[in-house]
Design an enzyme around this catalytic site. Structure first.
Site, short mmCIF file in Angstrom:
data_model
loop_
_atom_site.label_atom_id
_atom_site.label_comp_id
_atom_site.label_asym_id
_atom_site.label_seq_id
_atom_site.Cartn_x
_atom_site.Cartn_y
_atom_site.Cartn_z
N LYS A 1 0.91 -1.24 0.16
CA LYS A 1 -0.11 0.01 -0.11
C LYS A 1 0.91 1.26 0.09
CE LYS A 1 -3.71 -2.27 2.42
NZ LYS A 1 -4.25 -2.63 3.76
N ASP B 1 -11.09 3.48 4.50
CA ASP B 1 -11.35 2.04 4.42
C ASP B 1 -12.89 1.82 4.31
OD1 ASP B 1 -9.25 0.26 4.18
OD2 ASP B 1 -8.92 0.26 6.28
N GLN C 1 -4.32 -1.23 10.03
CA GLN C 1 -4.15 -2.42 9.46
C GLN C 1 -4.54 -3.59 10.48
OE1 GLN C 1 -2.93 -3.33 6.17
NE2 GLN C 1 -3.64 -5.25 6.85
#
Ligand code: NAP
Length: 311
Positions: free
Chosen positions: A54, A124, A98
């Site tokens: 990412k 997200d 994460q």
């Protein structure tokens, strides 16, 4: 007849290319690039790989991408404090924490963290405010994996409106938002899970079948209607030889990769499904690259919206 492979990498590249002018325009106007902060707690090896991917993609796209690390022994309070600091940061438009978090943080730690993220920076799409917007079909920051899948289907010419769609898996991050996005595009959607009765029969009614369960090769040809589009979200690192032998014949590329490396990432869908399905996403190279591309897209969207320059 072999199914057409849906190329997630190519569509991910398109999504990134389309975001580039927005990144350039934002950077010129704001005097800084859109900023993404990724929080990694502990040293889970799979998470290290995901986070590295990412950060690399975000950097290549011209974003500012910062890794904020906490040790495996960090408390939930320390993590919440870090998220609150990032909420106040002017340089960061997106915050991603994460998963998974260390078990010692407690069973509800992921919800506690998501609740604290500023919804405007929730790239997200996991904050309850953004989930609510998604339910109402007015989300601007929706969960990356399902929104990437919808983009892939649309750009591959797969008809969603009027289709029968079956989603296997009902997690907050994939299954539920996937079902909502398909519903909002006028599919007739069924959501299946571990308590669904006669799953192969239900699945085989689908024109679009999405599997997001994390069980290698679970979806066999008996699950697929002839000509259906099958989307394989599952990614499981497999080192068990019996599972690999059940899925990949000697001499196949994937079997050879397993022999070389001792473990490979495997999807939920058995390769034999390609003989029945009309279109299929490969693992790797299907859904994974789309997830990262949508994360970048969401970060740019968040930056533009926070600046008040949307629309
Ligand atoms: P999760 O939270 O573990 O949810 C799994 C879901 O699958 C649950 O709803 C569970 O049902 C269902 N399930 C498990 N076994 C089943 C069975 N035998 N029959 C029917 N349903 C079953 O997983 P997730 O986070 O959604 O992730 C799913 C998979 O997608 C994982 O392999 C993950 O690594 C992968 N993934 C990939 C990407 C990507 O970018 N490629 C992104 C996200 C996730 P219950 O609710 O009844 O327990």
């Amino acid at each position: 007849m072999a199914a057409r492979l849906l190329d997630g990498t190519a569509v991910a590249n398109q999504i990134r290319a389309e975001a580039a002018p927005d990144v350039a325009a934002f950077t010129a106007r704001a005097g800084r690039p859109p900023g993404l902060a990724i929080v990694l707690v502990g040293d889970d090896p799979a998470s290290e790989i995901y986070v590295r991917g990412k950060l690399k993609s975000a950097g290549e796209a011209g974003l500012r991408a910062d890794l904020e690390r906490l040790p495996p022994t960090a408390s939930l309070g320390e993590l919440l404090g870090l998220v609150e600091r990032l909420n106040r940061s002017e340089a960061h438009d997106g915050i991603l924490v994460q998963s998974p978090l260390p078990a010692a943080m407690g069973a509800d730690a992921e919800y506690r963290v998501v609740d604290v993220i500023d919804p405007r920076k929730d790239v997200d799409g996991f904050h309850p405010t953004n989930v609510g917007y998604l339910v109402q079909n007015r989300a601007t920051l929706a969960s990356c994996t399902p929104s990437g899948i919808v983009t892939l289907l649309e750009r591959s010419g797969i008809q969603i409106a009027g289709a029968r769609a079956v989603v296997i898996g009902r997690s907050d991050i994939v299954g539920k938002p996937m079902a909502l996005l398909l519903l909002h595009r006028n599919a007739t959607v069924t959501v299946c899970h571990s308590r669904t009765q006669d799953l192969p029969r239900v699945a085989s009614e689908a024109d679009i079948l999405v599997s997001a369960i994390g069980r290698p090769g679970f979806v066999t040809p008996a699950f697929a209607k002839p000509g259906a589009t099958v989307v394989d979200v599952g990614t499981t690192q497999v080192s068990d030889r019996a599972t690999i032998e059940r899925m990949f014949p000697i001499g196949s590329k994937r079997r050879e990769a397993f022999e070389r490396r001792g473990s490979i990432v495997v999807g939920d869908v058995h390769p034999d499904v390609a003989e029945v399905a009309g279109a299929l996403t490969p693992v790797p190279g299907g859904v994974g690259p789309l997830t990262i591309a949508m994360l970048l897209r969401n970060t740019v969207t968040a930056a533009i919206q926070r600046a008040g320059w949307a629309g």
